[in-house]
Design a protein around this motif. Structure first.
Motif, PDB file in Angstrom:
ATOM      1  N   ILE A   5      30.126  45.840  49.068  1.00 11.32           N
ATOM      2  CA  ILE A   5      30.181  44.765  47.907  1.00 11.32           C
ATOM      3  C   ILE A   5      31.411  44.235  47.832  1.00 11.32           C
ATOM      4  O   ILE A   5      31.584  42.837  47.449  1.00 11.32           O
ATOM      5  N   PHE A   6      32.579  44.867  48.391  1.00 10.55           N
ATOM      6  CA  PHE A   6      34.013  44.202  48.511  1.00 10.55           C
ATOM      7  C   PHE A   6      34.030  43.326  49.536  1.00 10.55           C
ATOM      8  O   PHE A   6      34.610  41.972  49.582  1.00 10.55           O
ATOM      9  N   GLU A  49      33.794  37.275  51.360  1.00  8.64           N
ATOM     10  CA  GLU A  49      32.883  36.078  51.791  1.00  8.64           C
ATOM     11  C   GLU A  49      33.226  35.105  50.771  1.00  8.64           C
ATOM     12  O   GLU A  49      33.186  33.877  51.315  1.00  8.64           O
ATOM     13  N   SER A  50      32.634  35.353  49.470  1.00  9.44           N
ATOM     14  CA  SER A  50      32.770  34.261  48.469  1.00  9.44           C
ATOM     15  C   SER A  50      34.021  33.841  48.372  1.00  9.44           C
ATOM     16  O   SER A  50      34.173  32.526  47.956  1.00  9.44           O
ATOM     17  N   TYR A  51      35.271  34.628  48.771  1.00 13.15           N
ATOM     18  CA  TYR A  51      36.575  33.938  48.678  1.00 13.15           C
ATOM     19  C   TYR A  51      36.675  32.970  49.713  1.00 13.15           C
ATOM     20  O   TYR A  51      37.420  31.841  49.307  1.00 13.15           O
ATOM     21  N   TYR A  82      28.749  32.844  40.330  1.00 11.54           N
ATOM     22  CA  TYR A  82      28.865  33.784  39.373  1.00 11.54           C
ATOM     23  C   TYR A  82      30.249  34.473  39.026  1.00 11.54           C
ATOM     24  O   TYR A  82      30.608  34.998  37.849  1.00 11.54           O
ATOM     25  N   ILE A  83      31.346  34.051  39.652  1.00 11.40           N
ATOM     26  CA  ILE A  83      32.822  34.530  39.679  1.00 11.40           C
ATOM     27  C   ILE A  83      33.485  33.618  38.808  1.00 11.40           C
ATOM     28  O   ILE A  83      33.372  32.432  38.742  1.00 11.40           O
ATOM     29  N   SER A  84      34.056  34.424  37.689  1.00 15.52           N
ATOM     30  CA  SER A  84      34.870  33.419  36.762  1.00 15.52           C
ATOM     31  C   SER A  84      36.280  33.794  36.993  1.00 15.52           C
ATOM     32  O   SER A  84      36.867  34.972  36.868  1.00 15.52           O
ATOM     33  N   THR A  85      37.377  32.730  36.943  1.00 18.32           N
ATOM     34  CA  THR A  85      38.719  32.799  37.005  1.00 18.32           C
ATOM     35  C   THR A  85      39.321  33.401  35.730  1.00 18.32           C
ATOM     36  O   THR A  85      40.245  34.358  35.903  1.00 18.32           O
ATOM     37  N   GLU A  86      38.334  33.307  34.689  1.00 16.63           N
ATOM     38  CA  GLU A  86      38.882  34.015  33.508  1.00 16.63           C
ATOM     39  C   GLU A  86      38.826  35.414  33.354  1.00 16.63           C
ATOM     40  O   GLU A  86      39.416  36.012  32.948  1.00 16.63           O
ATOM     41  N   PHE A  87      37.669  35.832  33.768  1.00 15.35           N
ATOM     42  CA  PHE A  87      37.011  37.223  33.521  1.00 15.35           C
ATOM     43  C   PHE A  87      37.225  38.173  34.466  1.00 15.35           C
ATOM     44  O   PHE A  87      37.293  39.336  34.604  1.00 15.35           O
ATOM     45  N   ASP A  88      37.267  37.565  35.853  1.00 22.50           N
ATOM     46  CA  ASP A  88      37.186  38.305  37.079  1.00 22.50           C
ATOM     47  C   ASP A  88      38.564  38.105  38.130  1.00 22.50           C
ATOM     48  O   ASP A  88      38.353  38.132  39.096  1.00 22.50           O
ATOM     49  N   GLU A  89      39.541  38.186  37.311  1.00 21.71           N
ATOM     50  CA  GLU A  89      40.764  38.001  37.893  1.00 21.71           C
ATOM     51  C   GLU A  89      40.980  39.279  38.909  1.00 21.71           C
ATOM     52  O   GLU A  89      41.411  38.749  40.111  1.00 21.71           O
ATOM     53  N   THR A  90      41.013  40.549  38.815  1.00 20.05           N
ATOM     54  CA  THR A  90      41.068  41.746  39.615  1.00 20.05           C
ATOM     55  C   THR A  90      40.155  41.629  40.710  1.00 20.05           C
ATOM     56  O   THR A  90      40.526  41.621  41.836  1.00 20.05           O
ATOM     57  N   TRP A  91      38.915  41.159  40.422  1.00 17.99           N
ATOM     58  CA  TRP A  91      37.809  41.176  41.648  1.00 17.99           C
ATOM     59  C   TRP A  91      38.340  40.045  42.412  1.00 17.99           C
ATOM     60  O   TRP A  91      38.529  40.069  43.756  1.00 17.99           O
ATOM     61  N   ILE A  92      39.147  38.809  42.163  1.00 15.20           N
ATOM     62  CA  ILE A  92      39.349  37.668  42.734  1.00 15.20           C
ATOM     63  C   ILE A  92      40.538  38.316  43.633  1.00 15.20           C
ATOM     64  O   ILE A  92      40.510  37.721  45.130  1.00 15.20           O
ATOM     65  N   ILE A 141      41.486  41.530  44.763  1.00 15.07           N
ATOM     66  CA  ILE A 141      40.786  42.187  45.788  1.00 15.07           C
ATOM     67  C   ILE A 141      40.204  41.444  46.732  1.00 15.07           C
ATOM     68  O   ILE A 141      40.298  42.011  47.781  1.00 15.07           O
ATOM     69  N   SER A 142      39.289  40.691  46.366  1.00 12.58           N
ATOM     70  CA  SER A 142      38.659  39.784  47.434  1.00 12.58           C
ATOM     71  C   SER A 142      39.476  39.111  48.328  1.00 12.58           C
ATOM     72  O   SER A 142      39.291  38.870  49.682  1.00 12.58           O
ATOM     73  N   LYS A 143      40.547  38.639  47.848  1.00 10.54           N
ATOM     74  CA  LYS A 143      41.495  37.890  48.792  1.00 10.54           C
ATOM     75  C   LYS A 143      42.111  38.762  49.504  1.00 10.54           C
ATOM     76  O   LYS A 143      42.201  38.766  51.011  1.00 10.54           O
ATOM     77  N   ASP A 144      42.474  40.256  49.155  1.00 14.64           N
ATOM     78  CA  ASP A 144      42.923  41.172  50.131  1.00 14.64           C
ATOM     79  C   ASP A 144      42.005  41.336  51.210  1.00 14.64           C
ATOM     80  O   ASP A 144      42.252  41.602  52.290  1.00 14.64           O
ATOM     81  N   VAL A 145      40.953  41.666  50.837  1.00 13.44           N
ATOM     82  CA  VAL A 145      39.804  42.074  51.825  1.00 13.44           C
ATOM     83  C   VAL A 145      39.633  40.982  52.761  1.00 13.44           C
ATOM     84  O   VAL A 145      39.400  41.257  54.043  1.00 13.44           O
ATOM     85  N   ALA A 146      39.577  39.500  52.371  1.00 11.22           N
ATOM     86  CA  ALA A 146      39.313  38.692  53.272  1.00 11.22           C
ATOM     87  C   ALA A 146      40.622  38.472  54.170  1.00 11.22           C
ATOM     88  O   ALA A 146      40.264  38.276  55.376  1.00 11.22           O
ATOM     89  N   SER A 147      41.731  38.969  53.659  1.00 10.88           N
ATOM     90  CA  SER A 147      42.956  38.727  54.753  1.00 10.88           C
ATOM     91  C   SER A 147      43.025  39.870  55.788  1.00 10.88           C
ATOM     92  O   SER A 147      43.311  39.411  56.700  1.00 10.88           O
TER      93      SER A 147
END
Length: 343
Positions: A126-127, A132-134, A315-325, A327-333
């Motif tokens: 899921i991460f 991928e969405s990042y 589905y991803i919100s910059t307002e509500f999903d800051e931690t998800w975004i 972590i997604s950046k870390d995984v993408a990196s």
């Protein structure tokens, strides 16, 4: 990973090891395990040297046609690797770059896919979708993909697997739950085993312990809303517009009632949940987060893997999903790789 070569390797000195390292770097790009960038003048210098295999030469020709437009690609990520050809044994990790000497890359297996160690495969899967969405959100998805070796730690044995990967000196990163149900409560048994292990970057690895209870707490709110048919809207976090502040700690599977929250605050001598006390019903349970079921993670993974990356990004919100975004950046990196193999 993004691997950059920003200095001339000077093949007049220690040429055998440098050539092997450069071959391994280039092949990791051509086989879509990582993504390589170097200035066009270094590409041309390596081509002119005529010291590399036919396959490595093809990769260099391919890079020559793309490196100008991909200049600065590493700035899109939280981490990248830069190869040091002046000091063979350098290994200097920092918050956004690991400077690594070429001798570390002479062994071809060093540049296998980065290992993503999570407590179970569903977490890693899921991460990875988040990563991928990042890429899609940052307009990188056409040229780059996510390439990772996903490894299930097995809950409390995750630390043992982590120690093994460190001993093998592999490039890897690890994300685990804290199991923290209250900000003043104890961490879980898995996180506790890492209590003497520094978080962040160290040598060839990265460790992140989530500051929330578990992965369900940070899955994009609209994904949770969709798979529960709006059930999460019945909780006070949603009704009081407190999802951003208060989704971190409640167990989303079994839920958190005001009675349970009061008990938690009493136990830890805290007033963390006091904002919700006045909303307690005289009869029955009033839910801060309603019970969303033991299969919540599986349902979220199913939805996210079945819809397009474009739709998932919506589905991803910059307002509500800051931690998800984040972590997604870390995984993408750690997982970013060239998308098109070079044959």
């Amino acid at each position: 990973m993004i691997i950059t070569i920003k200095q001339s390797p000077n093949l007049d000195v220690d040429d055998a090891k440098k050539i092997r390292a450069i071959e391994n770097i280039l092949i990791s790009h051509g086989e879509c395990r990582h993504a390589v960038w170097m200035p066009v003048d270094i590409v041309q210098e390596l081509l002119s040297a005529n010291r590399f295999s036919e396959y490595a030469q093809r990769i260099l020709y391919d890079l020559r046609s793309s490196v100008v437009e991909t200049r600065g690609i590493e700035k899109n990520f939280s981490f990248h690797v830069e190869v040091d050809f002046s000091n063979a044994k350098t290994l200097q990790p920092s918050n956004n770059k690991t400077l690594i000497g070429y001798s570390h890359l002479v062994n071809a297996t060093t540049l296998n896919k980065s290992v993503f160690l999570a407590e179970n495969l569903r977490d890693a899967e899921i991460f990875s979708l988040g990563a991928e969405s990042y890429l899609f959100h940052n307009q990188l998805y056409r040229s780059y993909g996510i390439s990772l070796e996903r490894a299930p730690g097995g809950g409390n044995t995750t630390f043992d697997y982590f120690s093994k990967l460190e001993e093998e000196s592999k490039f890897f990163f690890c994300i685990i739950d804290s199991d923290l149900k209250h900000p003043k409560g104890p961490i879980g048994s898995t996180a506790k085993r890492f209590s003497e292990t520094p978080s962040g970057y160290h040598e060839k690895r990265f460790l992140r312990i989530l500051d929330c209870h578990e992965i369900e707490n940070i899955i994009p709110l609209q994904v949770v809303r969709a798979v529960t048919n709006g059930e999460i809207e019945k909780g006070l976090t949603y009704r009081l517009n407190r999802c951003k502040e208060d989704r971190k700690h409640p167990d989303h599977k079994s839920g958190l009632s005001i009675d349970q929250a009061i008990d938690q605050d009493d136990k830890y001598n805290s007033d963390h949940w006091k904002l919700y006390y006045p909303h307690k019903a005289k009869k029955g349970q009033t839910w801060i987060i309603p019970p969303l079921g033991e299969n919540l993670l599986s349902h979220c993974l199913k939805l996210m893997s079945e819809i397009s990356i474009e739709k998932l990004t919506e589905y991803i919100s910059t307002e509500f999903d800051e931690t998800w975004i984040d972590i997604s950046k870390d995984v993408a990196s750690w997982g970013v790789a060239a998308k098109r193999p070079i044959h």
